[in-house]
Design a protein around this motif. Structure first.
Motif, mmCIF file in Angstrom:
data_model
loop_
_atom_site.group_PDB
_atom_site.id
_atom_site.type_symbol
_atom_site.label_atom_id
_atom_site.label_comp_id
_atom_site.label_asym_id
_atom_site.label_seq_id
_atom_site.Cartn_x
_atom_site.Cartn_y
_atom_site.Cartn_z
ATOM 1 N N UNK A 115 -4.195 18.375 -19.140
ATOM 2 C CA UNK A 115 -3.093 17.902 -18.304
ATOM 3 C C UNK A 115 -3.678 17.370 -16.995
ATOM 4 N N UNK A 116 -3.180 16.219 -16.532
ATOM 5 C CA UNK A 116 -3.704 15.622 -15.313
ATOM 6 C C UNK A 116 -2.710 15.739 -14.168
ATOM 7 N N UNK A 117 -3.217 15.528 -12.952
ATOM 8 C CA UNK A 117 -2.371 15.614 -11.764
ATOM 9 C C UNK A 117 -1.284 14.541 -11.762
ATOM 10 N N UNK A 175 0.848 -1.195 0.000
ATOM 11 C CA UNK A 175 0.000 0.000 0.000
ATOM 12 C C UNK A 175 0.880 1.241 0.000
ATOM 13 N N UNK A 176 0.540 2.191 -0.851
ATOM 14 C CA UNK A 176 1.345 3.401 -0.970
ATOM 15 C C UNK A 176 0.453 4.638 -0.844
ATOM 16 N N UNK A 177 0.996 5.672 -0.199
ATOM 17 C CA UNK A 177 0.252 6.906 0.033
ATOM 18 C C UNK A 177 1.189 8.102 -0.176
ATOM 19 N N UNK A 178 0.746 9.059 -0.953
ATOM 20 C CA UNK A 178 1.521 10.278 -1.208
ATOM 21 C C UNK A 178 0.572 11.472 -1.156
ATOM 22 N N UNK A 179 1.072 12.612 -0.700
ATOM 23 C CA UNK A 179 0.291 13.838 -0.833
ATOM 24 C C UNK A 179 1.027 14.804 -1.756
ATOM 25 N N UNK A 180 0.249 15.495 -2.555
ATOM 26 C CA UNK A 180 0.731 16.484 -3.513
ATOM 27 C C UNK A 180 0.159 17.837 -3.161
ATOM 28 N N UNK A 181 0.979 18.869 -3.236
ATOM 29 C CA UNK A 181 0.475 20.241 -3.174
ATOM 30 C C UNK A 181 0.175 20.637 -4.611
ATOM 31 N N UNK A 182 -1.057 20.374 -5.018
ATOM 32 C CA UNK A 182 -1.469 20.540 -6.418
ATOM 33 C C UNK A 182 -1.376 21.997 -6.869
ATOM 34 N N UNK A 183 -0.893 22.183 -8.077
ATOM 35 C CA UNK A 183 -0.906 23.496 -8.710
ATOM 36 C C UNK A 183 -2.141 23.632 -9.590
ATOM 37 N N UNK A 184 -2.547 24.855 -9.861
ATOM 38 C CA UNK A 184 -3.690 25.096 -10.737
ATOM 39 C C UNK A 184 -3.330 24.705 -12.171
ATOM 40 N N UNK A 185 -4.348 24.374 -12.956
ATOM 41 C CA UNK A 185 -4.137 24.080 -14.364
ATOM 42 C C UNK A 185 -4.120 22.607 -14.696
ATOM 43 N N UNK A 186 -4.318 21.751 -13.684
ATOM 44 C CA UNK A 186 -4.310 20.307 -13.889
ATOM 45 C C UNK A 186 -5.616 19.714 -13.379
ATOM 46 N N UNK A 187 -6.205 18.815 -14.161
ATOM 47 C CA UNK A 187 -7.437 18.189 -13.717
ATOM 48 C C UNK A 187 -7.114 16.956 -12.869
ATOM 49 N N UNK A 188 -8.032 16.628 -11.970
ATOM 50 C CA UNK A 188 -7.835 15.470 -11.102
ATOM 51 C C UNK A 188 -8.361 14.223 -11.807
ATOM 52 N N UNK A 189 -7.466 13.562 -12.498
ATOM 53 C CA UNK A 189 -7.788 12.338 -13.232
ATOM 54 C C UNK A 189 -6.489 11.588 -13.474
#
Length: 226
Positions: free
Chosen positions: A81-83, A60-74
């Protein structure tokens, strides 16, 4: 576990790609080079390296991202462009997917995992997992609007559950909700005749963004999540 399966599960590449890596004597087991994809790996005791890098198998793997604007969550999209494109090379992407969704123009904390059961628990309406957002507004917010947001507002045939509002200044708030409906934060501010001009998720359950730089990723554990 066979060496080729081990390398695949570590996200090194496809079965064909890892066999090619093995054939080039790039893999060592406990300091011994091997060219056999059939070699057995003791997951508890063996140390497997590719070059100087120690490879660690994690079911099992878990990561957190500090998402930038301009990318869809898919995980993939033909036009946008996706995350997934924001994840660095060191992240094991095998079977990885984002938990929940942040809008294309929204920044902040986004969790990735390969564990569908954990993702379901975090997203289940029965769990009421809190999410805190930094919300910058088009116009000043008043006490009446804050009270309405905290009590619940109609966002189009649905009244939101009680939320918590912390005022940073007249044009900026922290909003904590326990739901995750489509465009919910934006619709909640629309309902009190205001507009969101900037949105960033700071917390998701027990996970906090903290000082993680924009666009950066860090690995977390199950104990960090629950």
């Amino acid at each position: 576990m066979r060496l080729d399966k081990f390398l695949t599960e570590c996200g090194i590449g496809t079965r064909r790609e890892v066999k090619e890596i093995i054939s080039k004597n790039e893999i060592t087991i406990n300091g011994r080079r091997t060219s056999s994809p059939k070699e057995k790996i003791d997951l508890e005791n063996d140390v497997v390296r590719m070059g100087e890098t120690v490879l660690e198998y994690k079911e099992d793997r878990f990561y957190i991202l500090n998402k930038t604007a301009g990318f869809i969550t898919a995980t993939e999209d033909a036009r946008e462009k996706t995350v997934m494109e924001l994840l660095p090379e060191w992240v094991n992407r095998k079977d990885l997917f984002p938990v929940g969704r942040l809008d294309k123009d929204t920044e902040g904390l986004l969790l990735f995992t390969n564990n569908g059961k954990i993702a379901h628990e975090l997203l289940s309406p029965k769990k009421h997992v809190d999410k805190t957002y930094q919300v910058k507004l088009l116009k000043e917010i008043d006490e009446k609007s804050v009270k309405l947001l905290e009590e619940g507002v109609d966002i189009g045939g649905y009244v939101t559950k009680p939320s918590k509002v912390q005022i940073i200044n007249n044009m900026e708030i922290l909003l904590t909700i326990s739901e995750g409906r489509f465009h919910q934060v934006k619709k909640m501010l629309d309902a009190v005749e205001n507009k969101v001009v900037y949105l960033k998720r700071l917390r998701f359950g027990n996970l906090e963004l903290g000082d993680l730089p924009l666009g950066e990723v860090k690995e977390v554990t199950l104990t960090d999540i629950f």
